[in-house]
Design a protein around this motif. Structure first.
Motif, PDB file in Angstrom:
ATOM      1  N   GLY A   1      20.532  26.602  21.753  1.00 12.11           N
ATOM      2  CA  GLY A   1      21.368  25.723  20.946  1.00 12.11           C
ATOM      3  C   GLY A   1      22.378  26.508  20.123  1.00 12.11           C
ATOM      4  N   ARG A   2      21.917  27.607  19.536  1.00 10.62           N
ATOM      5  CA  ARG A   2      22.825  28.441  18.748  1.00 10.62           C
ATOM      6  C   ARG A   2      23.913  29.057  19.626  1.00 10.62           C
TER       7      ARG A   2
ATOM      8  N   GLY B   1      25.709  20.324  24.750  1.00  8.36           N
ATOM      9  CA  GLY B   1      24.555  21.124  25.123  1.00  8.36           C
ATOM     10  C   GLY B   1      23.809  21.637  23.914  1.00  8.36           C
ATOM     11  N   ALA B   2      24.561  22.048  22.883  1.00 11.07           N
ATOM     12  CA  ALA B   2      23.933  22.533  21.655  1.00 11.07           C
ATOM     13  C   ALA B   2      23.066  21.446  21.033  1.00 11.07           C
ATOM     14  N   GLY B   3      23.590  20.235  20.989  1.00  8.56           N
ATOM     15  CA  GLY B   3      22.839  19.136  20.404  1.00  8.56           C
ATOM     16  C   GLY B   3      21.546  18.841  21.147  1.00  8.56           C
TER      17      GLY B   3
ATOM     18  N   ALA C   1      19.231  23.723   9.761  1.00 12.09           N
ATOM     19  CA  ALA C   1      20.383  24.519   9.343  1.00 12.09           C
ATOM     20  C   ALA C   1      21.380  24.672  10.494  1.00 12.09           C
ATOM     21  N   GLU C   2      20.855  24.843  11.694  1.00 10.40           N
ATOM     22  CA  GLU C   2      21.726  24.986  12.861  1.00 10.40           C
ATOM     23  C   GLU C   2      22.434  23.671  13.178  1.00 10.40           C
ATOM     24  N   ILE C   3      21.753  22.546  12.957  1.00 12.70           N
ATOM     25  CA  ILE C   3      22.382  21.231  13.176  1.00 12.70           C
ATOM     26  C   ILE C   3      23.537  21.028  12.206  1.00 12.70           C
TER      27      ILE C   3
ATOM     28  N   ALA D   1      27.461  20.465  13.154  1.00 11.70           N
ATOM     29  CA  ALA D   1      28.279  19.353  12.658  1.00 11.70           C
ATOM     30  C   ALA D   1      29.584  19.868  12.071  1.00 11.70           C
ATOM     31  N   GLU D   2      29.524  20.976  11.341  1.00 11.98           N
ATOM     32  CA  GLU D   2      30.738  21.567  10.764  1.00 11.98           C
ATOM     33  C   GLU D   2      31.659  22.060  11.873  1.00 11.98           C
TER      34      GLU D   2
END
Length: 300
Positions: A237-238, A248-250, A274-276, A280-281
């Motif tokens: 995801g990262r 794909g990350a989501g 934190a990665e989510i 979003a940013e």
């Protein structure tokens, strides 16, 4: 006793013979999954648990003599018949005949003292290859970033040998210890591959890093190791976020969050959260952007 037949199908995956690219062995045995055997590309079908037990224990003996008592204990446990020794002798005779019928005329299983041994110098065993590959990968990984690519390739080759649970279809307490050792080493190799993937990512080798993370995730799913699944999915995801592959990350982050929740890893859930937020940013800054960061390949 179940019959052993020989067919002309391909040698089972993971049992191609030879170690680390060496010359192919005349006989191949695959124990990292359902027990399978082959001779020169011809598959030898080993039918019946007794034959699978005998063949597996002789292979795991690594050339040492395996006593008839050990074989009998593995087959029957505490309820051994009075005819255990002659039944095992018949089983060995059938195995010899099967391999001869497949074209291997040299001695393969020889009687020695109180038992039998396998002439391992003629045999390619996936367990041996797995152990050798993992050892070599660990040495390469210890060399630091300069050995990360090689370590990643070796770990992925080692994990690719698996076709299911080790010694599947053998059963019995005698083989439980070896199966547990292999299971633990498979998980350790997958976790080490995650570390290698991080080194590759830091070095800008995105394709290799993605392959390492994906194979570690696959191993975690096969092992039903939720913690490993969570770590692998989080790493993917990262990576996808870094490469602006937002969809794909989501998906990977959702998989990671669910895995960490199921295993009760609050720290893991926090890292995913934190990665989510970072994702979003990223979407807000460049909505719909995909693969804005060039994917890097292997260096010449």
């Amino acid at each position: 006793m179940s019959a052993i037949t020989v067919t002309d199908t391909a040698t089972p995956a993971g049992a191609q013979g030879g170690f680390l690219g060496g010359a192919a062995s005349p006989v191949t045995l695959a124990l990292l999954g359902p027990v399978a055997a082959g001779v020169g590309g011809r598959s030898v079908a080993v039918d019946g648990r007794r034959q699978r037990v005998v063949l597996s224990l002789l292979a795991l003996g690594r050339g040492r003599v395996v006593s008839v008592r050990t074989l009998a204990d593995a087959i029957w446990g505490e309820r051994q018949p009075l005819s255990a020794r002659p039944q095992i002798a018949l089983c060995v005779r059938a195995l010899r005949a099967a391999f001869r019928g497949a074209g291997h005329v040299e001695p393969l299983i020889v009687g020695a003292g109180s038992g039998y041994r396998l002439c391992v110098e003629q045999v390619g065993v996936d367990v041996f290859e797995f152990d050798a590959l993992v050892d070599a990968a660990a040495c390469s990984a210890a060399a630091g970033s300069c050995g990360a690519e090689e370590a990643g390739e070796l770990y992925r080759l080692a994990l690719g040998l698996w076709r299911g649970p080790a010694l599947d279809g053998v059963g019995g307490r005698v083989t439980e210890g070896e199966a547990a050792r292999l299971h633990a080493r498979r998980a350790a190799a997958a976790r080490a591959l995650l570390d290698v993937g991080e080194a590759l990512l830091a070095d800008g080798l995105f394709d290799e890093a993605e392959g390492a993370f994906a194979d570690a995730l696959s191993a975690g799913e096969a092992l039903d190791d939720l913690s490993l699944v969570g770590e692998g999915a989080l790493a993917l995801g990262r990576l996808c976020r870094m490469l602006r592959r937002n969809a794909g990350a989501g998906q990977y982050l959702a998989t990671a969050r669910l895995a960490f929740l199921r295993v009760g890893d609050a720290c893991g859930v926090g890292r995913v959260s934190a990665e989510i937020v970072a994702l979003a940013e990223c979407v807000a800054e460049a909505p719909g952007a995909v693969d804005l960061v060039p994917r890097q390949g292997r260096r010449a």
